[in-house]
Motif scaffolding. Structure first.
Motif, PDB file in Angstrom:
ATOM      1  N   ASN A  71       0.949  -1.167   0.043  1.00  0.00           N
ATOM      2  CA  ASN A  71       0.130  -0.079  -0.181  1.00  0.00           C
ATOM      3  C   ASN A  71       0.989   1.360  -0.113  1.00  0.00           C
ATOM      4  OD1 ASN A  71      -2.620  -1.128  -0.137  1.00  0.00           O
ATOM      5  ND2 ASN A  71      -2.651  -1.582   2.026  1.00  0.00           N
ATOM      6  N   THR A  72       1.982   1.418   0.705  1.00  0.00           N
ATOM      7  CA  THR A  72       2.763   2.336   0.674  1.00  0.00           C
ATOM      8  C   THR A  72       3.549   2.670  -0.585  1.00  0.00           C
ATOM      9  OG1 THR A  72       3.228   1.832   2.973  1.00  0.00           O
ATOM     10  CG2 THR A  72       4.991   3.394   2.009  1.00  0.00           C
ATOM     11  N   ILE A  73       3.966   1.718  -1.266  1.00  0.00           N
ATOM     12  CA  ILE A  73       4.369   1.749  -2.682  1.00  0.00           C
ATOM     13  C   ILE A  73       3.504   2.237  -3.703  1.00  0.00           C
ATOM     14  CG2 ILE A  73       5.121   0.286  -4.581  1.00  0.00           C
ATOM     15  CD1 ILE A  73       6.510  -1.415  -2.680  1.00  0.00           C
ATOM     16  N   TYR A  74       2.187   1.748  -3.540  1.00  0.00           N
ATOM     17  CA  TYR A  74       1.262   2.443  -4.409  1.00  0.00           C
ATOM     18  C   TYR A  74       1.209   3.917  -4.038  1.00  0.00           C
ATOM     19  CZ  TYR A  74      -0.492  -2.163  -5.639  1.00  0.00           C
ATOM     20  OH  TYR A  74      -0.651  -3.382  -6.368  1.00  0.00           O
ATOM     21  N   LEU A  75       1.065   4.287  -2.896  1.00  0.00           N
ATOM     22  CA  LEU A  75       0.760   5.790  -2.671  1.00  0.00           C
ATOM     23  C   LEU A  75       2.204   6.610  -2.851  1.00  0.00           C
ATOM     24  CD1 LEU A  75      -0.809   4.948   0.962  1.00  0.00           C
ATOM     25  CD2 LEU A  75      -2.054   5.952  -1.027  1.00  0.00           C
ATOM     26  N   TYR A  76       3.104   6.086  -2.841  1.00  0.00           N
ATOM     27  CA  TYR A  76       4.304   6.711  -2.885  1.00  0.00           C
ATOM     28  C   TYR A  76       4.665   6.902  -4.595  1.00  0.00           C
ATOM     29  CZ  TYR A  76       6.136   7.496   1.605  1.00  0.00           C
ATOM     30  OH  TYR A  76       6.463   7.998   2.789  1.00  0.00           O
ATOM     31  N   ILE A  77       4.187   6.003  -5.343  1.00  0.00           N
ATOM     32  CA  ILE A  77       4.073   6.131  -6.784  1.00  0.00           C
ATOM     33  C   ILE A  77       3.282   7.273  -7.115  1.00  0.00           C
ATOM     34  CG2 ILE A  77       3.623   5.038  -8.878  1.00  0.00           C
ATOM     35  CD1 ILE A  77       4.453   2.256  -7.870  1.00  0.00           C
ATOM     36  N   ARG A  78       2.033   7.078  -6.526  1.00  0.00           N
ATOM     37  CA  ARG A  78       1.140   8.358  -6.756  1.00  0.00           C
ATOM     38  C   ARG A  78       1.663   9.653  -6.477  1.00  0.00           C
ATOM     39  NH1 ARG A  78      -3.421   9.416  -2.388  1.00  0.00           N
ATOM     40  NH2 ARG A  78      -1.520   9.956  -1.610  1.00  0.00           N
ATOM     41  N   PHE A 123       7.610   6.843  14.325  1.00  0.00           N
ATOM     42  CA  PHE A 123       9.137   6.644  13.918  1.00  0.00           C
ATOM     43  C   PHE A 123       9.318   6.885  12.342  1.00  0.00           C
ATOM     44  CE2 PHE A 123      12.368   3.738  12.063  1.00  0.00           C
ATOM     45  CZ  PHE A 123      13.458   4.464  12.678  1.00  0.00           C
ATOM     46  N   ALA A 124       8.482   6.232  11.705  1.00  0.00           N
ATOM     47  CA  ALA A 124       8.641   6.226   9.951  1.00  0.00           C
ATOM     48  C   ALA A 124       8.182   7.724   9.542  1.00  0.00           C
ATOM     49  CB  ALA A 124       7.802   5.080   9.610  1.00  0.00           C
ATOM     50  N   THR A 125       6.988   8.138  10.200  1.00  0.00           N
ATOM     51  CA  THR A 125       6.512   9.554   9.557  1.00  0.00           C
ATOM     52  C   THR A 125       7.603  10.528   9.837  1.00  0.00           C
ATOM     53  OG1 THR A 125       5.211   9.625  11.575  1.00  0.00           O
ATOM     54  CG2 THR A 125       4.215   8.920   9.457  1.00  0.00           C
ATOM     55  N   ASN A 163       1.242   9.362   3.369  1.00  0.00           N
ATOM     56  CA  ASN A 163       1.145   7.985   2.805  1.00  0.00           C
ATOM     57  C   ASN A 163       1.257   6.676   3.852  1.00  0.00           C
ATOM     58  OD1 ASN A 163       0.609   8.915   0.240  1.00  0.00           O
ATOM     59  ND2 ASN A 163       2.849   8.978  -0.152  1.00  0.00           N
ATOM     60  N   ILE A 164       2.464   6.892   4.746  1.00  0.00           N
ATOM     61  CA  ILE A 164       2.694   6.017   5.848  1.00  0.00           C
ATOM     62  C   ILE A 164       1.238   5.908   6.750  1.00  0.00           C
ATOM     63  CG2 ILE A 164       3.915   5.318   7.645  1.00  0.00           C
ATOM     64  CD1 ILE A 164       6.225   6.852   6.415  1.00  0.00           C
TER      65      ILE A 164
END
Length: 501
Positions: A8-15, A308-310, A278-279
């Motif tokens: 899901n993160t990959i999809y959102l980052y491509i967008r 942490f990630a955000t 996105n995260i």
């Protein structure tokens, strides 16, 4: 779970990457085509609609939370009842939005905002189209929330890319059609909104059985959603009043030109926030479902790792941008409007704080304890707007509004941490605090190192200083700040992404 979140993160980052490139280009060309004043009018008039439609944010969060909880319980009957009830509620509020817009909104556009007389007609066109687009979006929130609850986030990626491409087409039409640019731009954006909303609706109708059900409105669910969204609504009222009310107050003191600078700064803020969002979007359903099933260990782990990630993502983007902000704005806009640099700088600092707060707020939504959070946020936001008006009345510069914005972000973060600390436990709160301080400190140190790279070519300096920052920040954070479980999680996510690719 890691593989699902990674995909899901990959999809959102491509967008995100595609939409950012298009957004940066289109916003510059639209600014050139409309001019500073008309661009400012579009932003401030849209702000009036946003104030009236504050209901949509609260209702969206409420609907998403209840749908995700139903899916967490694996109860199809409950899911159908929640969805059908949500449709009914949103349609009622869409009607209420139109009534408010055609009364209070029209009055505000014509009697409160400072708009050149020659563009009053165009401003009213802009307002009407923005109002109807928002009402349409309000009726579609249950379908959007259903897509999020089912974690089919790839559809958001595809349709947002399509939306960006259509808006790119708008730019070319603005350059070749001889017509009132503000009215034309408003009409075309409205048409894009209709197309995208229809596609979201069509996808949900085709893929989710519950959208074809016609269950009666459940009064008990109405009460539960009303209680949840009612308190959440207070926080959104304050947030909307602070954000859009600030634009209106500055318009009253400085005219439409200042709203152009504010609109550009907000564009940058939205782009940067999307990295963290996105995260948050990818992990949100998991956080709500884990709490709904009583798995508090997973709930706490998701909260901690999401923060942490955000924060890491925001620090990776914000610090290099802050270091090279003037150069970046010059490359992007060519001619930087007055105060655009200062507004953007303060927005970037605010993004760092709000990235942490957004995760805590999801945790609060999962528990359903939104009363104290919303009351606290509402009081802070309303007081901040009052302070902005007072300072501007005392002839302070418009930058004071954005300094107050940063202060309010810190105050709301402290409020949310206090509310959620009993669920997370004091030890986890201390660990999160330590990690956040360590990440920000490392980011500042690496930023100072990158800043003192002396290269005459400004564009080359942007690239090299950014690379130096990234190549020092990532190893320091990985080896100094992360614990063993987070190192393992990062390695698993990287493997999942490589397998996906």
């Amino acid at each position: 779970m890691a593989n699902k979140i990674a995909k899901n993160t990959i999809y959102l980052y491509i967008r995100m990457i595609i939409t950012i490139i298009i957004s940066l280009y289109t916003s510059r060309v639209v600014l050139e085509a409309l001019g500073v004043v008309d661009y400012g009018i579009y932003n401030v008039v849209g702000g009036i609609v946003a104030i009236i439609s504050f209901l949509s944010s609260a209702l969206s969060a409420s609907t998403s939370r209840f749908l995700s909880t139903a899916l967490g319980h694996s109860d199809q009957t409950e899911l159908i009842r929640v969805f059908c009830t949500a449709k009914y509620i949103h349609r009622l509020f869409a009607v209420a939005l139109l009534i408010l817009g055609e009364t209070i909104g029209v009055w505000a556009v014509n009697h409160v905002l400072v708009i050149p007389e020659s563009q009053i007609y165009a401003a009213n066109w802009t307002f009407q189209l923005s109002l109807f687009a928002t009402a349409l979006a309000l009726t579609q929130i249950p379908y959007d929330a259903l897509i999020v609850a089912h974690e089919d986030l790839h559809i958001f990626a595809y349709l947002q890319i399509l939306s960006s491409l259509l808006k790119l087409g708008i730019v070319f039409l603005l350059m070749i059609i001889s017509f009132n640019k503000l009215i034309l731009y408003s009409i075309l954006v409205f048409l894009v909104s209709i197309i995208i909303r229809t596609l979201y609706w069509g996808y949900a109708k085709r893929n989710y059985q519950e959208t074809h059900s016609h269950a009666k409105v459940d009064k008990q669910i109405v009460k539960q959603m009303a209680s949840f969204s009612g308190w959440d609504l207070l926080g959104h009222i304050g947030f909307t009043a602070r954000q859009q009310g600030t634009n209106i107050v500055m318009n009253m003191f400085f005219g439409a030109a200042i709203n152009a600078a504010s609109g550009l700064a907000t564009t940058v803020q939205g782009i940067i926030s999307s990295f963290a969002y996105n995260i948050v979007t990818a992990v949100r359903p998991q956080i709500i479902k884990s709490y709904a099933t009583g798995d508090l260990q997973k709930f706490r782990s998701l909260i901690k790792n999401a923060i942490f990630a955000t924060l890491c993502m925001i620090m990776l983007i914000c610090i290099p941008l802050i270091l090279n902000l003037h150069t970046v704005l010059t490359i992007w806009l060519k001619n930087i409007p007055d105060y655009c640099y200062q507004f953007t700088l303060y927005c970037l600092i605010g993004c760092i704080v709000s990235s942490i707060s957004s995760v805590f707020l999801i945790g609060i939504h999962a528990t359903g304890d939104v009363k104290r959070s919303s009351l606290g946020r509402n009081i802070i936001y309303i007081l901040s707007l009052f302070c902005i008006f007072l300072f501007l009345k005392m002839s302070f510069p418009p930058t004071c509004a954005y300094i107050i914005f940063i202060i309010t972000q810190l105050m709301t973060l402290c409020n949310d941490v206090y509310i959620l600390h009993s669920v997370l436990s004091p030890q986890i709160i201390r660990n999160i605090l330590f990690q956040n301080v360590a990440i920000i400190t490392i980011g500042m140190i690496c930023g100072i190192i990158a800043y003192y790279i002396t290269i005459e070519n400004t564009f080359l300096k942007v690239i090299i200083s950014t690379l130096v920052y990234i190549l020092t920040f990532i190893p320091f954070v990985f080896f100094i700040v992360t614990n063993s479980s987070q190192k393992k999680m990062i390695i698993e996510l990287i493997k999942a992404k490589l397998n996906f690719i």
